[in-house]
Design a protein around this motif. Structure first.
Motif, mmCIF file in Angstrom:
data_model
loop_
_atom_site.group_PDB
_atom_site.id
_atom_site.type_symbol
_atom_site.label_atom_id
_atom_site.label_comp_id
_atom_site.label_asym_id
_atom_site.label_seq_id
_atom_site.Cartn_x
_atom_site.Cartn_y
_atom_site.Cartn_z
ATOM 1 N N CYS A 1 -78.083 -39.266 -16.647
ATOM 2 C CA CYS A 1 -77.731 -39.210 -15.216
ATOM 3 C C CYS A 1 -77.718 -40.615 -14.607
ATOM 4 C CB CYS A 1 -78.717 -38.326 -14.457
ATOM 5 S SG CYS A 1 -78.480 -36.597 -14.819
ATOM 6 N N GLY A 2 -78.739 -41.398 -14.935
ATOM 7 C CA GLY A 2 -78.822 -42.765 -14.417
ATOM 8 C C GLY A 2 -77.631 -43.590 -14.852
ATOM 9 N N PHE A 3 -77.274 -43.447 -16.103
ATOM 10 C CA PHE A 3 -76.180 -44.225 -16.670
ATOM 11 C C PHE A 3 -74.854 -43.862 -15.987
ATOM 12 C CE2 PHE A 3 -73.428 -45.884 -20.029
ATOM 13 C CZ PHE A 3 -74.071 -47.077 -20.265
ATOM 14 N N ILE A 4 -74.639 -42.571 -15.819
ATOM 15 C CA ILE A 4 -73.381 -42.140 -15.192
ATOM 16 C C ILE A 4 -73.358 -42.551 -13.715
ATOM 17 C CG2 ILE A 4 -72.042 -40.085 -14.516
ATOM 18 C CD1 ILE A 4 -72.791 -38.950 -17.287
ATOM 19 N N TYR A 5 -74.511 -42.504 -13.092
ATOM 20 C CA TYR A 5 -74.605 -42.947 -11.689
ATOM 21 C C TYR A 5 -74.170 -44.417 -11.589
ATOM 22 C CZ TYR A 5 -76.689 -43.539 -7.045
ATOM 23 O OH TYR A 5 -76.885 -43.778 -5.708
ATOM 24 N N VAL B 1 -72.383 -46.189 -13.732
ATOM 25 C CA VAL B 1 -70.966 -46.378 -14.072
ATOM 26 C C VAL B 1 -70.077 -45.933 -12.906
ATOM 27 C CG1 VAL B 1 -69.113 -45.682 -15.642
ATOM 28 C CG2 VAL B 1 -71.357 -46.213 -16.553
ATOM 29 N N ASN B 2 -70.431 -44.811 -12.296
ATOM 30 C CA ASN B 2 -69.669 -44.350 -11.130
ATOM 31 C C ASN B 2 -69.674 -45.407 -10.038
ATOM 32 O OD1 ASN B 2 -68.391 -41.865 -11.334
ATOM 33 N ND2 ASN B 2 -70.302 -40.738 -11.143
ATOM 34 N N TYR B 3 -70.847 -45.986 -9.826
ATOM 35 C CA TYR B 3 -70.961 -47.017 -8.795
ATOM 36 C C TYR B 3 -70.098 -48.231 -9.152
ATOM 37 C CZ TYR B 3 -72.754 -50.738 -5.926
ATOM 38 O OH TYR B 3 -72.819 -51.793 -5.066
ATOM 39 N N HIS C 1 -73.424 -38.357 -5.375
ATOM 40 C CA HIS C 1 -73.007 -39.766 -5.333
ATOM 41 C C HIS C 1 -71.580 -39.915 -5.860
ATOM 42 C CE1 HIS C 1 -72.747 -43.817 -7.281
ATOM 43 N NE2 HIS C 1 -73.060 -44.155 -6.052
ATOM 44 N N THR D 1 -64.467 -43.314 -14.400
ATOM 45 C CA THR D 1 -65.656 -43.034 -15.222
ATOM 46 C C THR D 1 -65.288 -42.080 -16.359
ATOM 47 O OG1 THR D 1 -66.959 -43.249 -13.233
ATOM 48 C CG2 THR D 1 -68.066 -42.276 -15.115
#
Lengths: 474, 358
Positions: A415-419, A421-423, B129, B141
């Motif tokens: 989840c952290g990683f995708i967050y 990357v999305n950012y 988010h 992504t």
């Protein structure tokens, strides 16, 4: 008549608040009085005597407003200036010449101050390729760029930033390659900077970034002229700041930090392998400690049995929980790193001994920390330097992923990683996608991505920068 | 406008088709139609190409307008809002279903204990988010992770394929059972509907249609392969394995002896699940903004979160209730959303075409 020149000198002296480095001379001839003002700290007094004062003395009888410029030796830049530019010229290290028998102000460049000679920057050494690095003097930096681009299209545009320091900020780009909109945008942003002083190029970073509060780097930088020139050839704009050896480049994409100048001076197959290793290093640096914690705390059934037994053996009896243990080792490494940066070099060996032997080995033997914990954290800390330009961001991410892995397991890390990357994918400064050429995939630019093609196949600048409008929408 | 490319659209189609059919669906479909579920799937996929066709025709005719603007011209403001509201409900339950399926997987195979709130804590902020970041960031992504996901899926399939499998027994279910199976599991389909709600944010040219179709066909082939290999591997015990993709690895004994490979399935499923949640929640929020046009997307996210928390306590974690809801009540609703609404849209399209010709 002499009084007029003296009054002017007194006036300038007052403007400089009777500063000790303010110097003035008066020369009286038949025609009238000539005044000279300059700063001793910025100008060369010997040059002043040899090239300006002595020639005027020699031609004292025939000197007039018309031939004064011809009298001063021609190895200096001489120009007529307006009265409003006098202070700026003095501050630049020039001598301003004026008289009571002519109205012009003449500025003669005798600038001289200590500068460093270009040498190999300590942050980006190369095995092959140019070893020159930028220095603090902007003129030298401009020369280092000009020497590499013999083209009339190379443009330098000087701006002054800092209400007190009036630091020179020089925008440089290749007119036919750089995007005009980007140049205009940067100029506009620089002109709006309101700050007392600029000490280093880092000071203007936050003014240029679209999201100044972001953790992630949005402006490129380099200490090497060959790197900056190659970026300019791709269509980027470089920003030289006087007194800083770091030249900024915009727009910036993450892939730039995966590339090293060394890649372009070695075999392209080797460069591709090295880039993959850097990418892997970046990934290990970010997630390894968190991932190890997640496996140890939540998903130990995934681990091979032998490895699981080793971990169980070594972590038995530790006073800390695995989460605190990793945080503790991480903190230890970070302290050692900070210490090694600031300690005098002759104490470096002592730090290594204290770090490696006393804190590491004794810590394990005393049963405070476990060997796998030390190995994983050390691996992450070393892997971080495969991409040294991203060091500050990765360090923060390491802490975040340790917390995520330790509290939520692999799900937290995913989840952290995708967050993140999305950012990163929302960063689109100057219409350049941050994760290009992979997200969005820009096929043409993949030639200099993780897999690098030979230079003869890279014929045109990458379209990630050249085209201002987002590519995927077209 | 921030738009996504044809490739990113194709990847979104791939993810939506693929993600919610690789865990629970093979097992529950086996209960109704045994291994013939593969043919049922094939049939529904073929029918669903109609939705894709409607979308592409709509896009061709109205390249820059959103769904509400398109529908408003043909059927009026209020009726268009009703149709979009149907989509809104569909995406809400789709998101909930995806949460539930991923939750069951995490609870059964990854954390092996009560996990509900933890999953929620992880997923919800990330998905929210992503919706705030917008479709363009999401598309990028997905593009970045596409090959990684593909590699993970193919790896799971390959491992399962090279262990003990035998040809599944086909043609055991009668036609009635197959139709029944198709109808009861209709809610797991209707994936192309997401494209309708962000039709204006997709940049497509005529030459890109082939690209979109190729992604859709590829996803369909991959899903059918997973179903076939899953049934080939577990035969009559297929109904017992609720996490198809993960179970392909878990019970591969030979490879487990070397080292546990579950991590590949784990990472693939988590990523896929998260991406699908992002797509469906985004689709929900876009529909919400079209229905309640005075509210921004941030309100849509807040409304979704509140609804989600309410439904979470009723449904998620309650496996039987969830199956009952999706296979009984939502099937009728899916008939409306997956076929009737696209047919209405197609009729509007033809009506407009006829008017233009006249």
């Amino acid at each position: 008549m002499k009084q007029i020149v003296e009054e002017k000198i007194e006036n300038f002296k007052n403007q400089f608040h009777d500063s000790d480095d303010f110097a003035s001379r008066i020369f009286i001839c038949d025609q009238g009085t000539i005044g000279f003002v300059f700063l001793k700290s910025m100008s060369d007094p010997i040059l002043f005597s040899q090239n300006i004062y002595l020639p005027i003395q020699n031609y004292a009888k025939t000197i007039s407003s018309d031939n004064l410029i011809n009298v001063i030796l021609k190895n200096n830049v001489i120009e007529k200036i307006e009265s409003k530019d006098i202070i700026k010229n003095i501050l630049d290290g020039k001598v301003v010449v004026f008289s009571d028998f002519f109205n012009d102000y003449i500025s003669v460049d005798i600038t001289s101050y200590p500068t460093r000679t270009p040498s190999e920057p300590p942050t980006s050494p190369v095995i092959q390729g140019p070893r020159e690095g930028f220095v603090e003097d902007f003129k030298t930096n401009m020369t280092l760029i000009r020497r590499r681009i013999h083209s009339k299209d190379l443009v330098f545009e000087t701006m002054f930033v800092g209400q007190i320091t009036q630091t020179k900020v020089i925008l440089t780009y290749i007119d036919k390659v750089a995007d005009k909109k980007v140049v205009k945008h940067i100029k506009n942003k620089i002109s709006k900077i309101k700050i007392n002083g600029i000490v280093d190029s880092y000071y203007i970073l936050s003014f240029l970034e679209k999201r100044p509060n972001s953790l992630f780097k949005q402006i490129g930088n380099s200490e090497k002229p060959d790197v900056v020139v190659s970026k300019m050839l791709e269509g980027k704009v470089a920003i030289i700041v006087d007194n800083s050896p770091i030249v900024l480049t915009v727009p910036f994409i993450l892939m730039e930090d995966m590339q090293s100048s060394n890649d372009y001076y070695t075999n392209h197959h080797y460069s591709s392998v090295v880039r993959f290793i850097r990418m892997l290093g970046l990934l290990i640096a970010i997630v390894a400690p968190g991932f190890y914690l997640a496996l140890q705390l939540f998903h130990y059934n995934i681990l091979p049995l032998n490895f699981l037994i080793t971990i169980a053996d070594t972590t038995q009896g530790l006073p800390f929980t695995p989460f605190l243990e990793i945080l503790f080792i991480f903190l230890l490494f970070q302290i050692l790193y900070e210490v090694s940066l600031r300690l005098p070099s002759y104490l470096g060996l002592a730090t290594s001994v204290v770090g490696a032997l006393i804190l590491g080995d004794t810590g394990v033997k005393a049963g405070l920390i476990s060997p796998p914990g030390v190995i994983i954290t050390a691996l992450a800390k070393i892997a971080l330097y495969t991409v040294p330009e991203q060091q500050s961001q990765i360090t923060v991410l390491q802490i975040i992923f340790i917390i995520l892995g330790g509290s939520l397991g692999i799900l937290g890390i995913v989840c952290g990683f995708i967050y993140v990357v999305n950012y990163l994918n929302t960063l689109n400064d100057f219409d350049t996608p941050y994760m290009a050429p992979y997200a969005p995939r820009i096929r043409k630019d993949l030639q200099d991505g993780l897999i690098k093609v030979p230079p003869n196949d890279m014929k045109s600048p990458p379209s990630s920068f050249a085209g201002p409008i987002n590519k995927e929408g077209k | 406008m921030k738009t996504i490319s044809a490739r990113q659209t194709g990847i979104i189609i791939f993810l939506t088709i693929f993600a919610n059919k690789i865990l629970l669906l093979p097992s529950i479909m086996y209960q109704k139609s045994q291994a013939d579920a593969v043919f049922v799937m094939f049939g529904i996929f073929a029918l669903e190409l109609f939705i894709l066709w409607v979308f592409l025709s709509l896009k061709k005719r109205y390249p820059y307008q959103n769904l509400q603007q398109i529908l408003k011209k043909s059927i009026g403001k209020y009726l268009s809002k009703v149709l979009i509201f149907v989509f809104l409900i569909f995406f809400l339950f789709k998101t909930i279903l995806t949460y539930s399926v991923v939750y069951v997987y995490l609870k059964d195979l990854v954390y092996q204990d009560e996990f509900g709130f933890l999953a929620l804590v992880c997923f919800l902020p990330v998905v929210n988010h992503a919706v705030v970041c917008g479709l363009r960031a999401m598309g990028r992504t997905f593009e970045l992770f596409y090959y990684l996901i593909l590699a993970g899926v193919i790896f799971c399939l390959a491992i399962a394929f090279f262990t003990e499998i035998s040809i599944p027994v086909f043609f055991t279910a009668n036609v009635g059972a197959m139709f029944n199976s198709a109808f009861t599991h209709l809610f797991s389909f209707g994936d192309y509907l997401v494209l309708f709600v962000f039709i204006d944010k997709i940049s497509l040219e005529k030459k890109d249609y082939k690209k979109i179709l190729s992604f859709a066909f590829f996803a369909i082939i991959l899903v059918l392969m997973i179903f076939s290999i899953f049934y080939a591997k577990y035969q009559i015990t297929s109904f017992m394995h609720n996490n198809a993709l993960a179970d392909l690895l878990v019970f591969s004994v030979q490879f487990n002896a070397i080292g546990r490979l579950d991590i590949v399935a784990m990472l693939t499923i988590m990523t896929l699940g998260l991406f699908q949640l992002e797509i469906f929640q985004y689709a929900f929020c876009e529909s919400f903004v079209m229905v309640f046009d005075k509210l921004s997307i941030k309100y849509a996210i807040a409304v979704f979160d509140i609804l989600f928390f309410v439904i979470y306590f009723i449904l998620i974690g309650k496996y039987e209730l969830m199956i009952q809801l999706t296979t009984q009540y939502l099937s009728y609703f899916s008939l409306l959303s997956n076929f009737i609404v696209p047919i209405i849209i197609a009729c509007c399209l033809f009506k407009k075409k006829k008017e233009l010709k006249e």
